[in-house]
Design a protein around this motif. Structure first.
Motif, mmCIF file in Angstrom:
data_model
loop_
_atom_site.group_PDB
_atom_site.id
_atom_site.type_symbol
_atom_site.label_atom_id
_atom_site.label_comp_id
_atom_site.label_asym_id
_atom_site.label_seq_id
_atom_site.Cartn_x
_atom_site.Cartn_y
_atom_site.Cartn_z
ATOM 1 N N ASN A 171 -6.025 -9.040 4.600
ATOM 2 C CA ASN A 171 -5.255 -9.713 5.648
ATOM 3 C C ASN A 171 -6.046 -10.821 6.336
ATOM 4 O O ASN A 171 -5.575 -11.410 7.301
ATOM 5 C CB ASN A 171 -4.773 -8.707 6.691
ATOM 6 N N SER A 191 0.251 -6.004 -1.360
ATOM 7 C CA SER A 191 0.952 -4.787 -1.767
ATOM 8 C C SER A 191 0.060 -3.842 -2.558
ATOM 9 O O SER A 191 0.333 -2.648 -2.643
ATOM 10 C CB SER A 191 2.189 -5.143 -2.590
ATOM 11 N N THR A 194 -3.432 -2.491 0.835
ATOM 12 C CA THR A 194 -3.080 -2.356 2.243
ATOM 13 C C THR A 194 -4.301 -1.952 3.057
ATOM 14 O O THR A 194 -5.057 -1.067 2.666
ATOM 15 C CB THR A 194 -1.953 -1.322 2.424
ATOM 16 N N ASP A 197 -4.694 1.922 4.432
ATOM 17 C CA ASP A 197 -4.645 3.046 3.512
ATOM 18 C C ASP A 197 -6.049 3.604 3.324
ATOM 19 O O ASP A 197 -6.824 3.126 2.507
ATOM 20 C CB ASP A 197 -4.054 2.603 2.172
#
Length: 229
Positions: A171, A191, A194, A197
């Motif tokens: 990100n 996807s 993440t 996670d």
């Protein structure tokens, strides 16, 4: 594998045991000294785990990118090479001067896999991008842009996998170009990676802070150059 070489026999044996248990068709590895996986490959062959072969990048000194793959199930259909080796890519940095976009060039080959009814071809690139030590955001941004260009303009229609140590969570701002491609259904990036996670196997912990150690990207090519989901 941090600073991996063959001078510690116990570590070599431990790595062989882990790889034998994982039994992957292809391992994409970073921080590898040239030649240090040859003994691991021989040990895996003797154990019956597979007919493994090691391939090394030429850049990065004792921290090279490497492939270790089981030739029973995948065959290199082109000679392994390093992407962008002739381009001498550099980028200006905020503190002044210019630095290499890829301190370790991406290691690349095309492979044919035989686990399906029909063999299929794919590109594989292993990366170890600039670390966050001393900055590096400019280098990672330029690396993402160059990889995005390669994905969309310079590959054949086979599927593409890019895997390795991206040295920043998915990100972060430097991956904007890759997220744009994902928004257009051309690749999978966020996807697959993440940030929340904690069970994702690419997480390792240093002290109390989780650090993303490995990130993957995939592109599904079709004959009309449009990606499929």
């Amino acid at each position: 594998m941090k600073f991996f070489n063959k001078r510690d026999p116990k570590r070599v044996t431990d790595i062989k045991t882990i790889m034998q248990e994982l039994n992957a068709d292809i391992f994409v590895l970073q921080e590898i000294e040239e030649g240090s996986l040859d003994e691991v490959a021989e040990m895996l062959i003797r154990s019956g785990a597979g007919l493994y072969k090691a391939v090394y990048g030429t850049t990065g000194g004792e921290q090279r990118v490497a492939f270790l793959y089981d030739t029973e199930w995948v065959k290199a259909s082109s000679n392994p090479d390093e992407l962008f080796a002739t381009e001498n890519l550099t980028v200006p940095i905020e503190s002044g001067g210019r630095k290499e976009v890829f301190p370790r060039l991406p290691l690349h080959s095309t492979f044919t896999a035989f686990r399906e009814t029909e063999p299929f071809d794919f590109h594989l690139a292993g990366v170890h991008l600039k670390s966050q030590r001393g900055g590096g955001q400019e280098q990672r941004t330029a690396a993402a842009e160059r990889l995005a260009q390669w994905i969309t303009s310079e590959t054949r229609d086979e599927d593409i996998i890019i895997a390795g140590d991206w040295n920043a969570p998915p990100n972060r701002p430097e991956w904007e170009k890759l997220r744009e491609l994902e928004n257009n259904d051309q690749i999978k990036f966020l996807s697959l990676n993440t940030t929340d996670d904690k069970a994702e196997p690419s997480y390792r912990k240093f002290g109390l802070k989780p650090r993303r150690f490995t990130t993957a990207l995939s592109y599904n090519g079709e004959s009309d150059n449009q990606a499929k989901n």
